[in-house]
Design an enzyme around this catalytic site. Structure first.
Site, short mmCIF file in Angstrom:
data_model
loop_
_atom_site.label_atom_id
_atom_site.label_comp_id
_atom_site.label_asym_id
_atom_site.label_seq_id
_atom_site.Cartn_x
_atom_site.Cartn_y
_atom_site.Cartn_z
N ALA A 273 -5.49 23.32 2.15
CA ALA A 273 -6.40 22.73 1.17
C ALA A 273 -7.77 23.40 1.16
O ALA A 273 -8.35 23.61 0.09
CB ALA A 273 -6.56 21.24 1.45
N ASP A 293 -6.89 13.28 -0.86
CA ASP A 293 -6.29 12.23 -0.03
C ASP A 293 -5.76 12.87 1.25
O ASP A 293 -4.54 12.97 1.46
CB ASP A 293 -5.16 11.55 -0.82
CG ASP A 293 -4.58 10.35 -0.07
OD1 ASP A 293 -5.24 9.84 0.84
OD2 ASP A 293 -3.44 9.95 -0.41
N CYS A 333 -7.91 7.96 5.85
CA CYS A 333 -6.99 7.00 6.47
C CYS A 333 -7.19 6.93 7.98
O CYS A 333 -6.32 6.48 8.72
CB CYS A 333 -5.54 7.36 6.14
SG CYS A 333 -5.03 8.99 6.70
#
Length: 389
Positions: A273, A293, A333
């Protein structure tokens, strides 16, 4: 059944609703304490605190199941599982894919179960639930008509508990299921999907983020099964770019795109990423909505600083790709990253990217991931949508 006595004053957190007893809080044990067996927990003065499961190999040596004594463990599990199932059926009318059991929040510490139609995937993170997996399988089969059950454990937590690091099929021959969430179809291939097959915790957030598509272009970074981008296309986006380091994940996105019969543009970019974002920026690409995400960058408290640095970098890179007047959605998360740290990190990332933000929406996981107020550990997901100026 062993009796576990806590040191003086260590019962306060348990009496306040927390469900974990740590090994350094134990004064003494009486009787044979076998890993995975039920035990009864008492204060130092002999006050009964609850029934739990014991594991001397874990830092969390007792996980409380009930504030009462358990006479029949099968009936106890049956009642807890059916209670959780009843709650989900009231929340999700007509939907057959959701997190059925969310560990401590559903009174079953160390057990996670996701439903996909008639197939169920379990994550077992405690020796007690490992010892009871045949009973759990029986309840799901007999009471909820499960046809297929398999495990997809988080090996990090299994290792902490001293449990075997192998998955298994407990019932049937699970292979694939097609689920529908708010009009978007997904094919779940249990043979090569990540974790429990699908990240159900972001289901509501994907739907919310799609409101900001506005017929424009969308970048879905760390896309996994493509949820954010697919919902954006469903809402009218003219183009979605999906990126993930996993070629398997991108292949799943392609299948889901075709399964939904979308005709809008779709692009699939494999790679790390950080590198993908740099290349997109160098190529002059920009988007009306960018979604990041990422996986958990922080697995423990000692890695918070390292993780924050990762979140800062990835968000700064992503913000550079948002068109002026566009929108940015991002998540963490990692339980150890608090809301305050999360928002502060996004603010610093905006300054680094030379962008100004306005927070429009903040949320956590969906309703099938309820939070136990006495246990902050059950509240892990942070999700924000920002206007980018």
């Amino acid at each position: 059944m062993a009796d576990i006595y806590l040191k003086k004053n260590e019962e306060r957190r348990i009496e306040a609703g927390h469900l974990w007893v740590f090994s350094n809080e134990v004064l003494k044990t009486e009787g044979e304490a076998v890993n995975g067996d039920l035990c009864q927990v008492y204060s130092s003065s002999g006050k009964f605190l609850g029934t739990g499961v014991w594991n001397r190999n874990s830092l969390i040596c007792v996980r409380i199941l009930s504030r009462e004594k358990i006479e029949d463990i099968r009936e106890f599990l049956r009642e807890r599982i059916l209670s959780a199932a009843g709650l989900r059926s009231r929340i999700y009318t007509g939907r057959s894919a959701y997190r059925l059991l969310f560990g401590e929040s559903d009174g079953l510490p160390g057990l996670v179960a996701d439903r996909y139609n008639d197939s169920y995937i379990l994550q077992i993170h405690s020796s007690g639930m490992e010892a009871l997996k045949d009973v759990i399988t029986g309840v799901l089969r007999d009471e909820l008509q499960a046809k297929h059950i398999l495990t997809r454990h988080d090996m990090y937590f299994r290792k902490l508990e001293g449990l075997s690091e192998e998955d298994e099929i407990l019932l049937g021959t699970p292979e694939k299921e097609v689920i529908t969430i708010e009009g978007v179809k997904y094919q779940i291939d249990f043979r090569d999907s990540q974790k429990t097959g699908f990240f159900l915790d972001q289901a509501a957030n994907r739907i919310y983020a799609s409101r900001f598509t506005g017929g424009g272009s969308v970048l879905d970074l760390f896309c996994n099964s493509g949820g954010f981008g697919l919902h954006a296309l469903k809402a009218g986006a003219r183009e979605a770019v999906f990126s993930d380091i996993s070629e398997t994940a991108l292949a799943a996105v392609r299948r889901n795109y075709e399964l939904n019969g979308f005709s809008a543009g779709a692009e699939y970019i494999p790679g790390d990423a950080f590198m993908v974002l740099k290349e997109l920026h160098q190529n002059g690409r920009s988007f009306d909505l960018v979604v990041t995400d990422p996986p958990a960058f922080v697995k423990s408290r000692k890695r918070i600083q390292e993780g924050v640095k990762g979140y800062l970098t990835i968000n700064a890179l992503a913000l550079k790709l948002v068109k002026k007047g566009g929108f940015y959605a991002t998540a963490s998360c990692s339980h150890h990253i608090t809301r305050e740290v999360f928002l502060e990190t996004i603010h610093k990332a905006a300054l680094k990217a030379g962008r100004e933000l306005k927070l429009l929406h903040f949320a956590g996981a969906g309703e099938d991931h309820p939070v136990l107020p006495a246990m902050p550990e059950t509240e892990y997901l942070k999700f924000g949508v920002f206007a980018v100026l």
